[in-house]
Design an enzyme around this catalytic site. Structure first.
Site, PDB file in Angstrom:
ATOM      1  N   TYR A  48      25.486  19.289 -44.464  1.00 14.94           N
ATOM      2  CA  TYR A  48      24.614  18.152 -44.197  1.00 14.94           C
ATOM      3  C   TYR A  48      25.177  17.360 -43.025  1.00 14.94           C
ATOM      4  O   TYR A  48      26.400  17.203 -42.902  1.00 14.94           O
ATOM      5  CB  TYR A  48      24.515  17.252 -45.432  1.00 14.94           C
ATOM      6  N   ASP A  62      24.860   2.035 -38.853  1.00 15.59           N
ATOM      7  CA  ASP A  62      23.728   2.925 -39.106  1.00 15.59           C
ATOM      8  C   ASP A  62      22.442   2.108 -39.158  1.00 15.59           C
ATOM      9  O   ASP A  62      21.847   1.907 -40.222  1.00 15.59           O
ATOM     10  CB  ASP A  62      23.957   3.679 -40.419  1.00 15.59           C
ATOM     11  N   ASP A  89      19.919  14.463 -40.602  1.00 13.52           N
ATOM     12  CA  ASP A  89      19.253  13.189 -40.822  1.00 13.52           C
ATOM     13  C   ASP A  89      18.611  12.754 -39.509  1.00 13.52           C
ATOM     14  O   ASP A  89      19.299  12.444 -38.538  1.00 13.52           O
ATOM     15  CB  ASP A  89      20.314  12.176 -41.282  1.00 13.52           C
ATOM     16  N   ASP A  91      16.553  10.122 -39.218  1.00 15.23           N
ATOM     17  CA  ASP A  91      16.136   8.723 -39.346  1.00 15.23           C
ATOM     18  C   ASP A  91      14.609   8.622 -39.456  1.00 15.23           C
ATOM     19  O   ASP A  91      14.011   9.314 -40.255  1.00 15.23           O
ATOM     20  CB  ASP A  91      16.675   7.895 -38.184  1.00 15.23           C
ATOM     21  N   HIS A 116      15.279  15.587 -42.276  1.00  6.53           N
ATOM     22  CA  HIS A 116      14.443  14.673 -43.063  1.00  6.53           C
ATOM     23  C   HIS A 116      14.071  13.464 -42.224  1.00  6.53           C
ATOM     24  O   HIS A 116      14.830  12.975 -41.392  1.00  6.53           O
ATOM     25  CB  HIS A 116      15.087  14.277 -44.397  1.00  6.53           C
ATOM     26  N   GLU A 118      12.363   9.602 -42.612  1.00  3.62           N
ATOM     27  CA  GLU A 118      12.227   8.573 -43.649  1.00  3.62           C
ATOM     28  C   GLU A 118      11.073   7.624 -43.366  1.00  3.62           C
ATOM     29  O   GLU A 118      10.517   7.609 -42.262  1.00  3.62           O
ATOM     30  CB  GLU A 118      13.528   7.802 -43.795  1.00  3.62           C
ATOM     31  N   CYS A 126      20.842   1.332 -43.418  1.00  2.00           N
ATOM     32  CA  CYS A 126      21.448   2.289 -44.348  1.00  2.00           C
ATOM     33  C   CYS A 126      20.673   2.264 -45.656  1.00  2.00           C
ATOM     34  O   CYS A 126      20.298   1.200 -46.152  1.00  2.00           O
ATOM     35  CB  CYS A 126      22.919   1.928 -44.580  1.00  2.00           C
ATOM     36  N   ARG A 161      11.938  11.721 -46.629  1.00  2.00           N
ATOM     37  CA  ARG A 161      12.752  10.780 -47.397  1.00  2.00           C
ATOM     38  C   ARG A 161      11.958   9.501 -47.610  1.00  2.00           C
ATOM     39  O   ARG A 161      11.327   8.989 -46.684  1.00  2.00           O
ATOM     40  CB  ARG A 161      14.042  10.467 -46.632  1.00  2.00           C
ATOM     41  N   GLU A 191      15.488   8.308 -52.004  1.00  2.00           N
ATOM     42  CA  GLU A 191      16.741   7.618 -51.720  1.00  2.00           C
ATOM     43  C   GLU A 191      17.037   6.514 -52.740  1.00  2.00           C
ATOM     44  O   GLU A 191      16.131   5.854 -53.259  1.00  2.00           O
ATOM     45  CB  GLU A 191      16.692   7.021 -50.306  1.00  2.00           C
ATOM     46  N   ASN A 213      21.216  12.300 -53.294  1.00  2.00           N
ATOM     47  CA  ASN A 213      22.244  11.762 -52.404  1.00  2.00           C
ATOM     48  C   ASN A 213      23.358  11.133 -53.236  1.00  2.00           C
ATOM     49  O   ASN A 213      23.163  10.085 -53.855  1.00  2.00           O
ATOM     50  CB  ASN A 213      21.621  10.714 -51.482  1.00  2.00           C
TER      51      ASN A 213
END
Length: 303
Positions: A48, A62, A89, A91, A116, A118, A126, A161, A191, A213
């Site tokens: 990952y 982040d 990731d 975002d 993914h 989101e 985050c 996500r 998440e 996660n």
């Protein structure tokens, strides 16, 4: 020697085949290419690549400061060093739907097995911090449709996500997960689930693979792989764990230098030079050109 011999398309095909079995897959987070190779050496099923780790690697929080170019470039560096499939990731997709489409194709070209996207507003936060905001459902679905339409390899995994549970509760997360699947998402990443019961609720709602996660110091309890498998999870990630372990060791090492003026007392905590050379396959380079590797390293104590 050099990079992985398995092609990106073959990694994706094998990943999809294994994911279809329903067996849970373990994807520790790699914080650099060498750690990805270590993950493979230790027998895990995938790698990952965390946006939080990529941000931290640059000394940034982040909060959506990294660019598509930075993330795709680092993703390529990591995934080409391992035979394992890697999920990255992405975002919020780095912009509007057309940007999301470009993101998918850039990640395909970088050799990733999937990504993914989101449903947070941009700039994001985050996933385990308070104060998150999510976009409306139409915007979230538009992002996923754009991602699915843009991919050229049907085995490239488009995962959605959703962070809505922390904003509007579990029922909203279940409803959004259903809508994201209807929009074409191949898998769902719910998440900041707080309990196994919450994971079970999402599992009961959708019939696609689910990612759990297990990040430390966040909203979720740290469940075991077995516990997550028992409630139907298909992928489990530890996104920042190796970075946290490495940075914790670095802090202790610097403290030791400050306190004693030497690191002799920390040698047993270090990766030995011989183990590092094995991991990066020095001998393979020697077979290619003996001028690159013309010495041996024993595990005798350092002089």
């Amino acid at each position: 020697m050099l990079y992985a011999t398995t092609t990106p398309s073959e990694k994706r095909r094998l990943f999809r085949e294994r994911l279809a079995t329903g067996e849970i897959m373990r994807f520790p987070g790699a914080f650099n290419p060498l750690s990805a190779r270590l993950i493979e050496q230790k027998g895990f099923e995938g790698v990952y690549i965390s946006g939080a780790v990529l941000s931290a690697d640059l000394g940034l929080p982040d909060i959506g400061l990294t660019t598509l170019t930075e993330v795709a470039g680092r993703g390529k560096q990591i995934t080409r060093m391992t035979e394992l499939p890697a999920i990255i990731d992405a975002d919020t997709g780095f912009g509007e739907p057309m940007n999301v489409a470009r993101t998918v194709q850039e990640m395909e070209d970088a050799g990733l097995a999937g990504l993914h996207i989101e449903d947070q507003v941009n700039p994001k936060r985050c996933g385990h911090l308070d104060g998150k905001q999510v976009v409306d459902e139409a915007t979230a679905l538009q992002r996923i449709r754009a991602a699915v339409d843009a991919r050229r390899d049907p085995n490239f995994l488009v995962m959605a996500r959703t962070d809505i549970a922390a904003v509007d509760g579990l029922a909203a997360a279940v409803d959004r997960a259903k809508a994201l699947v209807d929009a074409g998402a191949d898998a769902i990443f719910p998440e900041a689930m707080r309990s196994l019961a919450e994971f079970e609720a999402v599992r009961a709602a959708v019939d696609v693979p689910l990612l759990a996660n297990m990040t430390e110091f966040g909203k979720s309890e740290l469940f075991t792989v077995r516990q997550l498998a028992d409630v139907g999870m298909n992928i489990v990630i530890w996104p920042v764990s190796l970075l946290r372990l490495a940075m914790g060791s670095a802090v202790r090492g610097l403290d030791e230098i400050e306190a004693t003026g030497s690191l002799v007392g920390k040698l047993d905590e270090m990766q030995h030079r011989a183990d590092l050379y094995e991991l990066i396959d020095y001998e393979g380079y020697n077979r290619f050109d003996t001028s690159i590797f013309n010495f041996t390293v024993s595990k005798t104590p350092v002089e």
